[in-house]
Design an enzyme around this catalytic site. Structure first.
Site, PDB file in Angstrom:
ATOM      1  N   GLY A   1      11.276 -11.955  -1.372  1.00 19.90           N
ATOM      2  CA  GLY A   1      12.236 -12.552  -2.301  1.00 19.90           C
ATOM      3  C   GLY A   1      12.576 -13.971  -1.917  1.00 19.90           C
ATOM      4  O   GLY A   1      12.694 -14.857  -2.787  1.00 19.90           O
TER       5      GLY A   1
ATOM      6  N   HIS B   1     -13.531  21.955  -8.511  1.00 16.90           N
ATOM      7  CA  HIS B   1     -14.060  22.158  -7.156  1.00 16.90           C
ATOM      8  C   HIS B   1     -14.896  20.955  -6.735  1.00 16.90           C
ATOM      9  O   HIS B   1     -15.832  21.072  -5.961  1.00 16.90           O
ATOM     10  CB  HIS B   1     -14.912  23.427  -7.083  1.00 16.90           C
ATOM     11  CG  HIS B   1     -14.199  24.659  -7.509  1.00 16.90           C
ATOM     12  ND1 HIS B   1     -14.487  25.309  -8.681  1.00 16.90           N
ATOM     13  CD2 HIS B   1     -13.177  25.333  -6.938  1.00 16.90           C
ATOM     14  CE1 HIS B   1     -13.688  26.354  -8.806  1.00 16.90           C
ATOM     15  NE2 HIS B   1     -12.882  26.386  -7.762  1.00 16.90           N
TER      16      HIS B   1
ATOM     17  N   THR C   1      16.788 -12.380   3.333  1.00 15.20           N
ATOM     18  CA  THR C   1      16.819 -12.089   1.892  1.00 15.20           C
ATOM     19  C   THR C   1      16.669 -13.403   1.148  1.00 15.20           C
ATOM     20  O   THR C   1      16.628 -14.494   1.757  1.00 15.20           O
ATOM     21  CB  THR C   1      18.142 -11.433   1.470  1.00 15.20           C
ATOM     22  OG1 THR C   1      19.205 -12.395   1.589  1.00 15.20           O
ATOM     23  CG2 THR C   1      18.461 -10.201   2.310  1.00 15.20           C
TER      24      THR C   1
ATOM     25  N   ASP D   1     -16.159  34.405  -8.205  1.00 17.06           N
ATOM     26  CA  ASP D   1     -15.003  35.178  -8.662  1.00 17.06           C
ATOM     27  C   ASP D   1     -15.440  36.391  -9.473  1.00 17.06           C
ATOM     28  O   ASP D   1     -14.930  37.510  -9.274  1.00 17.06           O
ATOM     29  CB  ASP D   1     -14.079  34.302  -9.511  1.00 17.06           C
ATOM     30  CG  ASP D   1     -13.375  33.231  -8.681  1.00 17.06           C
ATOM     31  OD1 ASP D   1     -13.368  33.353  -7.451  1.00 17.06           O
ATOM     32  OD2 ASP D   1     -12.829  32.287  -9.276  1.00 17.06           O
TER      33      ASP D   1
ATOM     34  N   SER E   1      16.381  -7.479  -7.487  1.00 17.18           N
ATOM     35  CA  SER E   1      16.115  -8.896  -7.760  1.00 17.18           C
ATOM     36  C   SER E   1      16.621  -9.289  -9.140  1.00 17.18           C
ATOM     37  O   SER E   1      17.243 -10.350  -9.307  1.00 17.18           O
ATOM     38  CB  SER E   1      14.613  -9.182  -7.659  1.00 17.18           C
ATOM     39  OG  SER E   1      14.146  -8.990  -6.363  1.00 17.18           O
TER      40      SER E   1
ATOM     41  N   GLY F   1     -10.381  30.924  -5.370  1.00 19.44           N
ATOM     42  CA  GLY F   1     -10.237  30.047  -4.219  1.00 19.44           C
ATOM     43  C   GLY F   1      -8.887  29.359  -4.211  1.00 19.44           C
ATOM     44  O   GLY F   1      -8.292  29.113  -5.259  1.00 19.44           O
TER      45      GLY F   1
ATOM     46  N   ASP G   1       8.852  -2.517  -0.891  1.00 15.06           N
ATOM     47  CA  ASP G   1       8.253  -1.436  -1.675  1.00 15.06           C
ATOM     48  C   ASP G   1       7.124  -1.899  -2.582  1.00 15.06           C
ATOM     49  O   ASP G   1       6.666  -1.154  -3.442  1.00 15.06           O
ATOM     50  CB  ASP G   1       9.332  -0.714  -2.509  1.00 15.06           C
ATOM     51  CG  ASP G   1      10.117  -1.679  -3.382  1.00 15.06           C
ATOM     52  OD1 ASP G   1       9.787  -2.883  -3.382  1.00 15.06           O
ATOM     53  OD2 ASP G   1      11.045  -1.217  -4.065  1.00 15.06           O
TER      54      ASP G   1
ATOM     55  N   ASP H   1       6.852  -4.204  -5.010  1.00 16.21           N
ATOM     56  CA  ASP H   1       6.997  -4.588  -6.409  1.00 16.21           C
ATOM     57  C   ASP H   1       7.555  -5.985  -6.626  1.00 16.21           C
ATOM     58  O   ASP H   1       7.694  -6.431  -7.760  1.00 16.21           O
ATOM     59  CB  ASP H   1       7.886  -3.570  -7.138  1.00 16.21           C
ATOM     60  CG  ASP H   1       9.343  -3.629  -6.673  1.00 16.21           C
ATOM     61  OD1 ASP H   1       9.592  -4.203  -5.592  1.00 16.21           O
ATOM     62  OD2 ASP H   1      10.210  -3.100  -7.383  1.00 16.21           O
TER      63      ASP H   1
END
Length: 588
Positions: free
Chosen positions: A577, A226, A520, A112, A468, A56, A421, A423
């Site tokens: 920030g 599967h 910022t 199979d 940062s 598969g 992002d 973080d």
């Protein structure tokens, strides 16, 4: 936990053929029989044994990604998680027909075995003179299915199958006979053990979105490729240094009556090839950690690792998980077995297949611990010392600011998941936590504000990282320099701080184009510094207002500049920030 249920495709029914077309575009040496979904070497060497495999789709790069010189001659692809039909397999056998013979390798799944076996029998009936020129190998390497449970169906075939492909294919490429290739493949199959673990099941394109199978803090051991359920769930998710040894024990145990499939002797007598397989949805970062921890755990158990392979070999669509495969190499006393040198050389042999990952072709080296040697210029001590006007209050205020930043992490992370992002909160928390530790150790102290600023700069560089971390490190390094030049005595007065902060901000401006209003951290920082002459409280309020106002600004710098502006304004999300600066100043 929510399973990933969105996919990039034209239509679910066309996905397999669309993918195979892409594979052929990647590798011009292979060709595609679209009607039968057979990928094959376009001009095979018919003086050598051919290898046919398949099953598969949804396990890429297995199986078509391993078609090429030195590995597979053809791969037959069914629909997602569905075996190809016997007529498809028969076409593959015809495409690679040769004088030396064909070896069929399949995983131990009923569909199979039946369809590939049926194709083999049809071929033999149509070509009785070649009936002995097609042989059949079934790979069953899963140790999650115990001997009692699998007494009839046997173990499932997993990523260990890819090692059989590579070894048998390399041997065939060298010109070995069908019997030699078959016997070696059978031997390798008998020495394989694989165990898989996942954080969630996968999603099949075109099917309904399932309800979550596993909890947010739960993993499943022994699940199949599967979406078959495993045999045990664990919660909470353990760290790798606990999880990996327990997984390895299921493969290498000599006392588990249900799972001692592979004839390990125990200790330093055993030599293995390690394959760490990405089940489809694991990040390369995590897979690297799994590979390192598995290698370390095997070494700790006394088992010698001769080769390490890590990457995507046999996936389960987008399943967030991995599997570990061990191939036990023959011992010196096994005179009737292929030599370990032969097996390793076949694994190391070059191949033109796009799916086979790079390997070092050597034993893994011990991971040496590295230490950071501080240069003289890295010292966080200064010949000039300035005391805070009240060192005790300085220490208490800094402690309060760091604790506030740690507490604000979830909210800042939420903001950054929309505006950046994701973080920023964790980055600031890491810096604040490290500063708290330095406070407890007395390295940061109001008795030496210059040395403290240098230490905070070092913390920002080494514990925060990223943009940062660099901005904070530059600012506090410059602050330390300006405290020295701004001081008129042995204490850092309000006038000293005001002058030093202005100088630090000016220095920061030489490394960033951000100027207020810029959405910022510069916005609240500049507002604070420029208003200090009117008093600390006034300056903090100005900084807070500047941070809040970033919610109404279009981003001109930083990660937010890449986020669609209308969404930021609609969500009314301040810059994460900038919000961090607000939290620190208000706590101070």
């Amino acid at each position: 936990m929510v399973v990933q249920s969105k996919h990039f495709l034209n239509t679910p029914p066309s996905l397999v053929v669309d993918s195979l077309r892409g594979l052929c575009a990647l590798n011009p040496q292979i060709a595609l029989d679209e009607a039968n979904k057979v990928v094959h070497i376009a001009s095979p060497n018919r003086s050598k044994v051919a290898l046919v495999c398949g099953g598969g789709s949804g396990h890429e790069p297995a199986h078509p990604g391993f078609v090429g010189e030195g590995m597979l001659t053809a791969a037959v692809c069914g629909n997602v998680f569905a075996s190809p039909s016997a007529s498809q397999v028969r076409q593959a056998i015809n495409l690679v027909d040769n004088d030396k013979g064909t070896l069929i390798v399949v995983k131990n799944y009923t569909g199979d075995i039946l369809n590939f076996g049926l194709a083999k029998e049809h071929y033999a009936a149509a070509h009785p003179e070649k009936a002995d020129k097609v042989k059949f190998v079934i790979v069953a390497d899963d140790v999650a299915v115990g001997k009692t449970q699998g007494s009839i169906v046997g173990r499932r075939g997993l990523a260990g199958t890819c090692l059989v492909y590579k070894i048998a294919g390399a041997l065939a490429h060298r010109g070995a006979s069908l019997d030699e290739v078959y016997n070696t493949a059978q031997y390798v199959t008998s020495r394989l053990g694989t165990i898989g673990v996942g954080l969630e099941h996968c999603h099949v394109p075109g099917t309904a979105v399932p309800e979550s199978h596993l909890g947010a803090q739960e993993l499943e051991i022994g699940l199949g490729i599967h979406n078959e359920s495993g045999f045990r769930r664990v919660s909470p998710v353990p760290p790798l240094n606990e999880l990996i040894p327990s997984l390895l024990e299921m493969i290498i145990s000599t006392s588990d009556a249900e799972r001692s499939f592979v004839p390990f002797k125990g200790g330093r007598q055993d030599r293995v090839v390690l394959l760490v397989n990405n089940l489809g949805g694991l990040s390369a970062l995590e897979l690297g950690a799994v590979t390192g921890e598995t290698t370390r755990a095997l070494g700790a158990s006394g088992i010698k690792v001769e080769r390490v392979l890590s990457g995507s070999f046999m996936s389960s669509l987008n399943m967030p998980g991995f599997s570990i495969t061990l191939l036990l190499l023959p011992g010196a006393s096994e005179t009737s077995a292929p030599s370990s040198d032969l097996i390793l050389s076949l694994l190391d042999q070059e191949t033109s297949t796009p799916g086979w990952v790079w390997s070092s072709k050597a034993q893994p080296s011990a991971v040496a611990a590295t230490s950071r040697v501080a240069l003289a210029s890295d010292s966080n001590k200064s010949d000039t010392k300035l005391k805070a006007e009240n060192p005790t209050i300085f220490n208490q205020a800094l402690k309060k600011a760091c604790e506030a930043l740690v507490a604000a992490e979830p909210e800042i992370t939420r903001m950054d998941s929309i505006a950046g992002d994701g973080d920023c909160g964790l980055t600031l928390k890491a810096g604040a936590s490290a500063v708290l530790k330095k406070l407890e150790e007395g390295v940061i102290t109001g008795e030496d504000v210059v040395g403290s600023a240098i230490t905070i700069a070092d913390v920002a560089e080494n514990n925060m990282g990223g943009t940062s971390g660099a901005l904070y490190s530059i600012f506090f390094s410059a602050l330390a320099q300006n405290l020295i030049t701004s001081a008129s005595g042995s204490e850092a007065t309000s006038a000293t701080w005001e002058k030093a902060l202005r100088g630090a901000l000016d220095r920061l401006y030489t490394y960033t184009r951000a100027r207020p209003p810029s959405r910022t951290l510069v916005d609240p920082l500049a507002a604070f510094v420029s208003n200090l002459s009117q008093g600390f409280t006034f300056a903090v309020k100005a900084a807070g207002s500047a941070a809040e106002e970033t919610a109404n600004l279009a981003a001109k710098a930083g990660r937010s500049a890449y986020v669609e502006g209308e969404r930021l304004r609609a969500e009314k999300i301040p810059d994460p920030g900038a919000w961090g600066v607000k939290v620190v100043l208000e706590a101070l």
